[in-house]
Design a protein around this motif. Structure first.
Motif, PDB file in Angstrom:
ATOM      1  N   LYS A 110       0.791  -1.248  -0.028  1.00  0.00           N
ATOM      2  CA  LYS A 110       0.015   0.166  -0.009  1.00  0.00           C
ATOM      3  C   LYS A 110       0.921   1.311   0.050  1.00  0.00           C
ATOM      4  CE  LYS A 110      -3.930   2.052   2.100  1.00  0.00           C
ATOM      5  NZ  LYS A 110      -5.115   2.088   3.017  1.00  0.00           N
ATOM      6  N   ALA A 111       0.764   2.059  -0.893  1.00  0.00           N
ATOM      7  CA  ALA A 111       1.659   3.465  -1.215  1.00  0.00           C
ATOM      8  C   ALA A 111       0.780   4.267  -1.605  1.00  0.00           C
ATOM      9  CB  ALA A 111       2.697   3.132  -2.054  1.00  0.00           C
ATOM     10  N   ALA A 112       0.952   5.544  -1.135  1.00  0.00           N
ATOM     11  CA  ALA A 112       0.085   6.656  -1.243  1.00  0.00           C
ATOM     12  C   ALA A 112      -1.429   6.219  -1.509  1.00  0.00           C
ATOM     13  CB  ALA A 112       0.530   7.207  -2.787  1.00  0.00           C
ATOM     14  N   GLY A 113      -2.052   5.530  -0.584  1.00  0.00           N
ATOM     15  CA  GLY A 113      -3.221   5.238  -0.601  1.00  0.00           C
ATOM     16  C   GLY A 113      -3.899   4.218  -1.345  1.00  0.00           C
ATOM     17  N   GLU A 114      -3.039   3.726  -2.237  1.00  0.00           N
ATOM     18  CA  GLU A 114      -3.357   2.631  -3.368  1.00  0.00           C
ATOM     19  C   GLU A 114      -2.641   1.182  -2.948  1.00  0.00           C
ATOM     20  OE1 GLU A 114      -2.131   4.510  -6.888  1.00  0.00           O
ATOM     21  OE2 GLU A 114      -3.914   6.038  -7.011  1.00  0.00           O
ATOM     22  N   ILE A 115      -3.136   0.216  -3.621  1.00  0.00           N
ATOM     23  CA  ILE A 115      -2.647  -1.208  -3.459  1.00  0.00           C
ATOM     24  C   ILE A 115      -2.007  -1.412  -4.722  1.00  0.00           C
ATOM     25  CG2 ILE A 115      -3.078  -3.533  -3.269  1.00  0.00           C
ATOM     26  CD1 ILE A 115      -3.666  -2.003  -0.606  1.00  0.00           C
ATOM     27  N   TRP A 116      -0.730  -1.739  -4.641  1.00  0.00           N
ATOM     28  CA  TRP A 116       0.153  -1.975  -5.886  1.00  0.00           C
ATOM     29  C   TRP A 116       0.487  -3.384  -5.787  1.00  0.00           C
ATOM     30  CZ3 TRP A 116       1.663   0.986 -10.218  1.00  0.00           C
ATOM     31  CH2 TRP A 116       1.370   2.501 -10.037  1.00  0.00           C
ATOM     32  N   THR A 117       0.726  -4.240  -6.898  1.00  0.00           N
ATOM     33  CA  THR A 117       1.482  -5.391  -6.936  1.00  0.00           C
ATOM     34  C   THR A 117       2.929  -4.979  -6.742  1.00  0.00           C
ATOM     35  OG1 THR A 117      -0.224  -6.198  -8.631  1.00  0.00           O
ATOM     36  CG2 THR A 117       1.895  -7.476  -8.490  1.00  0.00           C
ATOM     37  N   ALA A 118       3.690  -5.831  -6.216  1.00  0.00           N
ATOM     38  CA  ALA A 118       5.078  -5.507  -5.773  1.00  0.00           C
ATOM     39  C   ALA A 118       6.078  -6.706  -5.918  1.00  0.00           C
ATOM     40  CB  ALA A 118       5.520  -5.008  -4.486  1.00  0.00           C
ATOM     41  N   LEU A 119       7.166  -6.467  -6.630  1.00  0.00           N
ATOM     42  CA  LEU A 119       8.027  -7.752  -6.381  1.00  0.00           C
ATOM     43  C   LEU A 119       9.352  -7.043  -5.895  1.00  0.00           C
ATOM     44  CD1 LEU A 119       7.792  -9.048 -10.127  1.00  0.00           C
ATOM     45  CD2 LEU A 119       7.218 -10.344  -8.093  1.00  0.00           C
ATOM     46  N   PRO A 120      10.165  -7.952  -5.199  1.00  0.00           N
ATOM     47  CA  PRO A 120      11.250  -7.370  -4.514  1.00  0.00           C
ATOM     48  C   PRO A 120      12.352  -6.980  -5.750  1.00  0.00           C
ATOM     49  CG  PRO A 120      11.550  -9.685  -4.543  1.00  0.00           C
ATOM     50  CD  PRO A 120      10.183  -9.364  -5.076  1.00  0.00           C
ATOM     51  N   TYR A 121      13.231  -6.019  -5.580  1.00  0.00           N
ATOM     52  CA  TYR A 121      14.154  -5.447  -6.538  1.00  0.00           C
ATOM     53  C   TYR A 121      15.348  -6.588  -6.699  1.00  0.00           C
ATOM     54  CZ  TYR A 121      16.703  -2.029  -9.370  1.00  0.00           C
ATOM     55  OH  TYR A 121      17.240  -1.394 -10.247  1.00  0.00           O
ATOM     56  N   ASP A 122      15.451  -7.062  -5.524  1.00  0.00           N
ATOM     57  CA  ASP A 122      16.660  -7.892  -5.229  1.00  0.00           C
ATOM     58  C   ASP A 122      15.890  -9.345  -5.613  1.00  0.00           C
ATOM     59  OD1 ASP A 122      18.479 -10.065  -4.603  1.00  0.00           O
ATOM     60  OD2 ASP A 122      19.174  -9.019  -2.819  1.00  0.00           O
ATOM     61  N   GLU A 123      15.892 -10.237  -6.455  1.00  0.00           N
ATOM     62  CA  GLU A 123      15.055 -11.244  -6.541  1.00  0.00           C
ATOM     63  C   GLU A 123      15.217 -12.306  -5.282  1.00  0.00           C
ATOM     64  OE1 GLU A 123      16.481 -12.998 -10.276  1.00  0.00           O
ATOM     65  OE2 GLU A 123      15.634 -11.103 -11.241  1.00  0.00           O
ATOM     66  N   ASN A 124      16.293 -12.504  -4.635  1.00  0.00           N
ATOM     67  CA  ASN A 124      16.415 -13.091  -3.552  1.00  0.00           C
ATOM     68  C   ASN A 124      15.744 -12.939  -2.171  1.00  0.00           C
ATOM     69  OD1 ASN A 124      18.126 -14.927  -5.238  1.00  0.00           O
ATOM     70  ND2 ASN A 124      19.682 -13.456  -4.928  1.00  0.00           N
ATOM     71  N   LEU A 125      15.217 -11.671  -2.289  1.00  0.00           N
ATOM     72  CA  LEU A 125      14.616 -11.145  -0.837  1.00  0.00           C
ATOM     73  C   LEU A 125      13.217 -11.595  -0.811  1.00  0.00           C
ATOM     74  CD1 LEU A 125      15.503  -7.637  -0.584  1.00  0.00           C
ATOM     75  CD2 LEU A 125      16.519  -9.210   0.700  1.00  0.00           C
ATOM     76  N   ARG A 126      12.973 -11.926   0.645  1.00  0.00           N
ATOM     77  CA  ARG A 126      11.645 -12.359   1.117  1.00  0.00           C
ATOM     78  C   ARG A 126      11.123 -11.026   2.037  1.00  0.00           C
ATOM     79  NH1 ARG A 126      10.217 -17.912   1.684  1.00  0.00           N
ATOM     80  NH2 ARG A 126       8.646 -17.791   0.318  1.00  0.00           N
ATOM     81  N   ILE A 127      10.172 -10.477   1.624  1.00  0.00           N
ATOM     82  CA  ILE A 127       9.672  -9.328   2.348  1.00  0.00           C
ATOM     83  C   ILE A 127       8.264  -9.637   3.027  1.00  0.00           C
ATOM     84  CG2 ILE A 127       9.292  -6.961   2.507  1.00  0.00           C
ATOM     85  CD1 ILE A 127      10.775  -6.777  -0.149  1.00  0.00           C
ATOM     86  N   ALA A 128       8.374  -9.778   4.542  1.00  0.00           N
ATOM     87  CA  ALA A 128       7.181 -10.102   5.278  1.00  0.00           C
ATOM     88  C   ALA A 128       6.160  -8.860   5.287  1.00  0.00           C
ATOM     89  CB  ALA A 128       7.402 -10.689   6.615  1.00  0.00           C
ATOM     90  N   PRO A 129       4.754  -9.255   5.322  1.00  0.00           N
ATOM     91  CA  PRO A 129       3.715  -8.233   5.676  1.00  0.00           C
ATOM     92  C   PRO A 129       4.034  -7.426   6.919  1.00  0.00           C
ATOM     93  CG  PRO A 129       2.738 -10.239   5.136  1.00  0.00           C
ATOM     94  CD  PRO A 129       4.391 -10.585   5.165  1.00  0.00           C
ATOM     95  N   GLY A 130       3.729  -5.990   6.658  1.00  0.00           N
ATOM     96  CA  GLY A 130       3.907  -5.189   7.840  1.00  0.00           C
ATOM     97  C   GLY A 130       5.422  -4.552   7.690  1.00  0.00           C
TER      98      GLY A 130
END
Length: 153
Positions: A110-130
């Motif tokens: 969620k960025a600027a009040g909108e929901i966006w599909t997102a991928l990590p810039y570094d493919e090896n990362l795992r980013i948790a909710p929150g």
């Protein structure tokens, strides 16, 4: 000759008005500075000063306006807020992860009040909710993000 000397201020006024009107078409602020010099010439004519003094005062005021006032006006007119339009304005901003993001499966932020599909810039990362992420790039409708480091207490 007295009539000319007594009504020379009208010539200066007409010149300043003509230069002001011409400035509206050129919009480069040069003619406006010359119009201001003509106004000074008009003031000196109203004071009854000789014609050569009127011309020198008008020239001096015009040169001073061109040298001192115009650069500040031009700088102020040309500097202003940079307008970022569309999705480009989100690059560099932060968002909050709402669905887990991995290199294999896109998540959501969620960025600027909108929901966006997102991928990590570094493919090896795992980013948790929150987690907070920074948007580094947007390709199509997908934001490429990187986690923002947080200070642990």
């Amino acid at each position: 000759m007295d009539w000319i000397r007594d009504h020379l201020w009208e010539t200066w006024l007409a010149l300043s008005i003509a230069l002001g009107v011409a400035e509206m078409f050129s919009l480069d602020l040069i003619l406006a500075m010359l119009a201001a010099g003509a106004v000074i010439g008009m003031v000196t004519a109203l004071l009854g000063l000789p014609i050569f003094v009127q011309v020198l005062a008008a020239l001096g005021a015009s040169v001073a306006m061109l040298a001192l006032v115009r650069p500040a006006f031009v700088k102020r007119l040309h500097s202003g807020p940079e307008l970022a339009l569309g999705h480009g304005k989100l690059v560099g901003t932060r968002g909050m992860v709402t669905e887990e993001i991995t290199g294999l499966a896109p998540g959501r932020i969620k960025a600027a009040g909108e929901i966006w599909t997102a991928l990590p810039y570094d493919e090896n990362l795992r980013i948790a909710p929150g987690e907070t992420v920074e948007i580094l790039e947007i390709r199509g409708a997908t934001a490429y993000v990187h986690p923002v480091a947080t200070l642990e207490p």
